[in-house]
Design an enzyme around this catalytic site. Structure first.
Site, mmCIF file in Angstrom:
data_model
loop_
_atom_site.group_PDB
_atom_site.id
_atom_site.type_symbol
_atom_site.label_atom_id
_atom_site.label_comp_id
_atom_site.label_asym_id
_atom_site.label_seq_id
_atom_site.Cartn_x
_atom_site.Cartn_y
_atom_site.Cartn_z
ATOM 1 N N ASP A 1 -17.574 13.583 -7.310
ATOM 2 C CA ASP A 1 -17.308 14.983 -7.017
ATOM 3 C C ASP A 1 -17.972 15.774 -8.156
ATOM 4 O O ASP A 1 -18.118 15.244 -9.249
ATOM 5 C CB ASP A 1 -15.791 15.150 -7.019
ATOM 6 C CG ASP A 1 -15.360 16.582 -7.178
ATOM 7 O OD1 ASP A 1 -15.811 17.400 -6.375
ATOM 8 O OD2 ASP A 1 -14.597 16.880 -8.113
ATOM 9 N N ASP B 1 -11.323 14.503 -8.893
ATOM 10 C CA ASP B 1 -10.168 14.926 -9.698
ATOM 11 C C ASP B 1 -9.229 15.855 -8.975
ATOM 12 O O ASP B 1 -8.183 16.195 -9.484
ATOM 13 C CB ASP B 1 -10.661 15.630 -10.964
ATOM 14 C CG ASP B 1 -11.269 16.990 -10.642
ATOM 15 O OD1 ASP B 1 -11.840 17.135 -9.542
ATOM 16 O OD2 ASP B 1 -11.148 17.902 -11.467
ATOM 17 N N CYS C 1 7.014 -21.830 -8.196
ATOM 18 C CA CYS C 1 8.313 -21.134 -8.131
ATOM 19 C C CYS C 1 8.127 -19.787 -7.469
ATOM 20 O O CYS C 1 8.948 -19.334 -6.679
ATOM 21 C CB CYS C 1 8.869 -20.859 -9.526
ATOM 22 S SG CYS C 1 9.195 -22.305 -10.481
ATOM 23 N N CYS D 1 7.064 -21.686 -12.860
ATOM 24 C CA CYS D 1 5.655 -21.993 -12.578
ATOM 25 C C CYS D 1 5.189 -21.256 -11.333
ATOM 26 O O CYS D 1 5.988 -20.618 -10.647
ATOM 27 C CB CYS D 1 5.465 -23.481 -12.372
ATOM 28 S SG CYS D 1 6.309 -24.021 -10.899
ATOM 29 N N ASP E 1 -10.294 15.979 -3.112
ATOM 30 C CA ASP E 1 -10.978 14.676 -3.104
ATOM 31 C C ASP E 1 -10.080 13.568 -2.577
ATOM 32 O O ASP E 1 -10.529 12.445 -2.384
ATOM 33 C CB ASP E 1 -11.405 14.274 -4.533
ATOM 34 C CG ASP E 1 -12.354 15.288 -5.144
ATOM 35 O OD1 ASP E 1 -13.255 15.741 -4.432
ATOM 36 O OD2 ASP E 1 -12.176 15.627 -6.327
#
Length: 720
Positions: free
Chosen positions: A426, A608, A19, A16, A612
């Site tokens: 970008d 990409d 735990c 649970c 960046d």
């Protein structure tokens, strides 16, 4: 201070949310462990430790002391965990079924046939194995927790069923104790048996939901072939995937999946790379071209040299991202974990107070009512649903993302994504295709074969665009008699006694030819301008629509580019972006993101390239475009496996849905406890004599868990 290692270990025996809190605080207490995040939903612990002070063995022993276990085998860790989970699930299923079968007659007798001879003894015989054999786990776990001064859900179940059972056995053996006091000797065997049966059923459903939500990972893992054909000289040998090393030469047959990342050395074929690029069109692979693990070879066959194996392949990175995301806790989760830790002692106190108040109230049967109310409070308070609220929603959300080409590495990005109000894009490769293409050629058809012959010999990246364009028009090159490439300017060639130039204004200037054109490439025949070629980086056809959708979601969009002002303005206008900045260096992009954050905006950034990565690291929510560099993907919280910008509005919508689901789940879990506990304590008894039956309490509790899990699974079918 030694070297810090960050490692994920499967944890066994967690039952649970509380735990997970115990495991995490136990790991934190091991000397040398800097941080331990434990995820109950996929049963793992992400541990950052100092290898000079702490070892996996020490951590495992610490956990074993409180009844959990850590899988520290180095290879096939996931498989060991899966086998453990499988056998755990099967055992749980068997136990649950037996518990339900044994509890049914107890319920029927307890409710309708109280007066048959030996009713109490029959119920006692049927319910004892349910409580102490099938429910043994609850008592074992409760004892483990108690030894360390901790309490969790199992403590509650063990207490409530244990008390109900003892009380009932006492009444079965010694009914005169009550009768002599003019009271009826109630037995609560059915309550004890049913709580065990219901809680087991809840856990069973939970396990099922867990295996459902993590199937995205299993699908990704299944993309790697199990064995590989290695070439040594003319010898072909089949070896398991693990045995492949860098620089091995591997043969790929038609229809096979590519096992590791590498580059083609011989042969050629088309490969379906849709799992990485989202593009349905197979890509031609010939000598020198990269291939990636998990992609599917089509008709041809080829040999390639392994460059990245094991955990370094693109596929392995994708798998790792999904795993880390599923193990990272959303901020809401820690709150829930804390609640689970505090909840248990509070509930036990409420049970004791309830008992006390009943005894002091002096009503008839006060002791029995008090005991019963206390038992009911303990039974009803089990916060199973609480531990499930966040993990199930996050796991389904992340799985849902993966189906839509969105890989989410950090659960926090789902949390922050929904607050996003600014998106920074970008330009190159994100809004545009990221590769130059010919927009127009104004040149006499007679000269086009000459131009093709010149461009075929040029190394300039733009030459490829011209070659592609002319070859697609079925033009054949001529044989040039003389050729010279002038770096940074263009090409000079001779054909049939004529001199040809193809290049920029600087090349013409060197040959004293005047021009005021803005064309990318100018073609000259014998000192006279013969034609122009315009080359642009085309805007992706899907960009404008994605931007319209984002604006509809109320998001302000900025475009940043290292390109010149004129190109930037044209691209921004063509897709409908009002705010843009040209001539930006990588550091400028990051500074711009920071300046937006200083104004109190929540900024998402999509890019990409390596250029960046600084800005991506700065942004609140970072999104890498799938065709981009590894570095961008490492930094980003989300990666789009497709080049299509429409995945961004989808990602933000998914984030909103996930957060909404988590909140609904917490509501379901809490509202149930808030209504249930006072009823169990007997708050309505003075008003209308209503006392909550522990059995109904157990059923309601199981219902709250089921409603949380099914609310999360609802995300699976929600339209993005």
């Amino acid at each position: 201070m030694g070297h810090l290692i960050k490692e994920t270990f499967p944890v066994l025996e967690m039952s649970c949310a509380a735990c997970a809190v115990s495991v995490s605080s136990m790991l934190d207490s091991v000397p040398g462990v800097k941080e331990a995040t434990v995820n109950f939903a996929n049963q793992t612990a992400l541990v950052t430790y100092d290898e000079d002070q702490a070892t996996p063995e020490v951590m495992r022993n610490a956990l074993r002391s409180i009844g959990y276990d850590l899988v520290i085998a180095t290879h096939n860790r996931e498989e060991i965990q899966q086998q453990a989970q499988q056998s755990h699930y099967q055992a749980l299923k068997t136990r649950t079924i037996i518990a339900i079968i044994l509890s049914l007659p107890v319920v029927v007798i307890g409710m309708f046939f109280m007066n048959i001879p030996y009713a109490n003894w029959i119920m006692c015989i049927l319910s004892t194995p349910v409580v102490f054999w099938l429910g043994k786990g609850f008592f074992v776990n409760a004892w483990k927790q108690a030894r360390h001064g901790k309490a969790n859900m199992d403590t509650l179940v063990a207490l409530s069923t244990g008390i109900a059972w003892i009380f009932s056995v006492f009444n079965t053996i010694n009914p005169h104790f009550w009768m002599s006091r003019g009271l009826h000797a109630h037995v609560y065997f059915e309550a004890a048996a049913v709580v065990v049966a219901f809680v087991s059923l809840g856990k069973l459903l939970e396990e099922k939901a867990k295996s459902n939500t993590s199937s995205a990972l299993k699908k990704l893992m299944g993309l790697q072939p199990k064995s590989v054909i290695l070439l040594k000289g003319n010898q072909q040998t089949e070896v398991p995937l693990e045995a492949v090393q860098v620089n091995d030469i591997i043969l790929v047959k038609p229809g096979n999946r590519i096992p590791v990342d590498g580059a083609v050395v011989a042969g050629n074929s088309y490969v379906d790379e849709s799992m990485i690029s989202g593009e349905p069109v197979p890509v031609l692979k010939e000598k020198g071209i990269s291939v990636f693990a998990g992609t599917i070879n089509q008709q041809g066959s080829f040999q390639f040299k392994a460059e990245k194996v094991g955990a370094d392949t693109v596929l392995a990175q994708i798998i790792r991202m999904v795993q880390e995301a599923q193990g990272s806790k959303a901020p809401v989760q820690q709150l829930v974990d804390k609640i689970a830790g505090i909840f248990v002692p509070v509930v036990i106190s409420i049970a004791l107070i309830t008992f006390g108040v009943w005894i002091l109230s002096g009503t008839a049967n006060a002791f029995t009512h008090g005991l019963l109310a206390a038992v009911t409070v303990l039974v009803i308070a089990c916060p199973c649903a609480l531990g499930l609220a966040t993990p199930t929603a996050i796991m389904v959300g992340i799985g849902r993302g993966a189906e839509n080409n969105i890989l989410i590495r950090d659960a926090e990005s789902l949390e922050k994504g929904f607050k996003t109000n600014v998106l920074v894009l970008d330009k190159t490769g994100t809004i545009t295709e990221g590769k130059p293409t010919v927009e127009s050629i104004e040149l006499d058809a007679v000269l086009q074969p000459v131009l093709l012959a010149m461009e075929l010999q040029s190394e300039h990246p733009l030459a490829l665009a011209v070659v592609d364009y002319l070859q697609s028009a079925n033009i054949q090159p001529v044989q040039l008699s003389k050729f010279e490439s002038i770096t940074g300017k263009g090409i000079v060639a001779t054909y049939n006694g004529h001199r040809y130039l193809a290049g920029n204004a600087a090349l013409l200037h060197a040959y004293q030819i005047e021009t005021d054109t803005r064309a990318t490439i100018i073609v000259v025949e014998d000192e006279k301008i013969a034609g122009y070629i315009n080359i642009t980086d085309k805007v992706k056809p899907t960009s404008a629509r994605a931007i319209t959708q984002l604006k509809r979601q109320g998001i302000t969009i900025y475009m940043l580019t290292g390109d010149n002002e004129k190109t930037a303005a044209a691209v921004a206008q063509s897709v409908g972006i009002e705010h843009y900045k040209a001539g930006m260096l990588p550091a400028d992009k990051a500074a711009f993101v920071k300046s937006l954050q200083d104004e109190g905006k929540v900024v998402a950034m999509a890019g990409d390239g390596i250029n960046d990565s600084q800005a991506l690291a700065q942004a609140d929510v970072s999104i890498a475009m799938g065709k981009g560099s590894d570095i961008a993907m490492d930094v980003a919280m989300m990666t789009l496996i497709t080049a299509d910008l429409n995945a961004i509005p989808k990602a933000l919508a998914l984030s909103r849905l996930t957060v909404r689901t988590i909140r609904q789940n917490l509501f379901w879990a809490f509202i149930y406890n808030l209504i249930g506990i006072p009823l169990a304590a007997g708050i309505l008894y003075p008003v209308n004599g209503f006392l909550l039956d522990p059995m109904i309490a157990g059923a309601a509790m199981a219902l709250s868990s089921v409603s949380v899990v099914s609310n999360s699974l609802k995300l699976k079918w929600t339209k993005l």
